[in-house]
Design an enzyme around this catalytic site. Sequence first.
Site, PDB file in Angstrom:
ATOM      1  CE  LYS A 116      -3.717  -2.514   2.241  1.00 38.51           C
ATOM      2  NZ  LYS A 116      -3.104  -3.815   1.927  1.00 38.51           N
ATOM      3  CG  ASN A 272      -7.129  -5.014  -1.786  1.00 34.66           C
ATOM      4  OD1 ASN A 272      -6.131  -4.943  -1.078  1.00 34.66           O
ATOM      5  ND2 ASN A 272      -8.289  -4.515  -1.422  1.00 34.66           N
ATOM      6  NE  ARG A 274      -6.276  -9.363  -1.024  1.00 29.22           N
ATOM      7  CZ  ARG A 274      -7.427  -8.952  -0.513  1.00 29.22           C
ATOM      8  NH1 ARG A 274      -8.549  -9.485  -0.945  1.00 29.22           N
ATOM      9  NH2 ARG A 274      -7.460  -8.006   0.420  1.00 29.22           N
TER      10      ARG A 274
END
Length: 627
Positions: A116, A272, A274
Amino acid sequence: MISTVLVANRGEIACRVFRTCRELGLATVAVYSDADASALHVREADAAVRLPGSAPAETYLRGDLIVKAALAAGADAVHPGYGFLSENAEFAAAVADAGLVWIGPPPAAIEAMASKTRAKELMGLAPLTDVTEADLPVLVKAAAGGGGRGMRVVRELSALESELTAARAEALSAFGDGEVFVEPYVEGGRHVEVQVLADTHGTVWTLGTRDCSLQRRHQKVIEEAPAPGLPARLVEELYERSAAAAKAVGYVGAGTVEFLVADGRAHFLEMNTRLQVEHPVTEEVYGVDLVALQIAVAEGERLPADAPAPRGHAVEARLYAEDPATGWTPQAGVLHALEFHDRRSADAPRVRVDSGYASGDTVPVHYDAMLAKVVVHAPSRAAAVRKLADVLERAAVHGPVTNRDLLVASLRHPEFQDPGRLGTGFYGRNLDALARPRDGEAYAAVAAALADAAGSAGRFGGGWRNVRSQDQVRVYGAHEVRYRPLRGGGFTVTAPEGVRAVAAAPDRVRLEVDGVVRDFDVARYPEGTVHVGPYRLTVRPRFTDPREQTAPGSLLAPMPGTVVRVADGLAVGDQVVAGQPLLWLEAMKMEHRITAPASGTLTALHAVPGRQVEVGALLAVVQEDPQ
């Protein structure tokens, strides 16, 4: 072409991926820890490989063992699921280096976005370094992973260092990466995200928005698609920024770009790299299978130029094993029943349940406490919300304490039902009221008492009873039930008042309350719990056994877990103040702080880092100062 897929994960997401693999005609391989040896995802796979140990750090976070497992089982592809190693660029590279297909984005894209801190730098943002009073409140956040782990809100500068330490430890345990960063904490607002899907040919889809604002401890509880009530111009901006982020890093596969929407503006949070836990709501609205599309993209297929059109609304609730009476601590134990009763016709809202458990399974202490995701798709938001609340309320969820009542109450709360009032502060404002026992619990206790009495009558003969003229008393949680057996059969209820027993059998009781007749299904289990419809009751003796009493000021383990830390320098004889953190337990991938119950003297300390404790174990004793 892929023929066999190993899922480098466990529980619900492993079962979810296996389901799609079966539909595509692909063979499946599971990996499992010792705690998961008989888990549902192991039973559903075509083959399974053991990862010795139980803690995530020695099992599901060991990329080297997972690659060896894939090669040993003859798999030719690896799907990471979510959590664990799903956003670990080194693991993705190791899979590819072993000659296996990685069903996910390229390692370089993961490296750019999975951290992040680096993602914010890529988006032209920078985390805070030297935090001052003027920066408060701030958010401490894990650089890897998600799910609320490694995340802390800090409102006092004096607490920053201890919260950084706790966040690092939690992130390291959950994701194998202890890096954390600090950013400004935006109060309120809405958590909105965009699902993206990209192929290797340059096509990037934005598959709508999701609203994930209902969060507790930064962990999502209820999600929906599309995010309701957003202005069209803002939705378009979210799509453009999300697609640009994906293209900037050469993204491939499924991913999610997250924003905090406040004051009509979208603040970038993270990407994210994923599949998200809440991906089913997008699948239901767009009529796609994101796992199937992930596999197709990994095989080099080209996406159509245009994404499919959305239809209707979908809402998802996460059912967790957690106890509101003990600060929502995760629970473990035997899940005696997990059954969802859907009364529907062909044109009724669609109900979907994704779970990693079946009736009779044991919920272990080492991993996430989520039991199932329950999803409803309907033509409108109101219809989906109403149906989801009904499905949850009617479900048979017997075993550990769960958040089912919280979910039902949240879905029926006027503030949630009004899209204009959605925001991340929902539980901060309403949690105490939502967690109160429901009014019908007292009548459920009556049903439990009469069912038990009916069973006793059957075991000892139809006319068996103690002294006929005296009330029989049974206590369930906070509810005392008084009744008298009748000479010709049946029972008279004397407390609570206004209840008439119409019929009673060991597994079903009919009661009349204020002229309204209702049936209650009753199930009892050896550990002393009784489930009456949606109510979970604990059988309590009328008189306390002196052997079960503990000394005043005793700190007992609220859950089974591992002692990970004791406060620096803490020793018997120290003076402590009420609320002071004394030690930390780790259970189900999260740290739980144990604090002093009152100001006084620490007279005993049994907690030792690394020690495994059961629920109720004595950790410490604080002798309260005299008033």
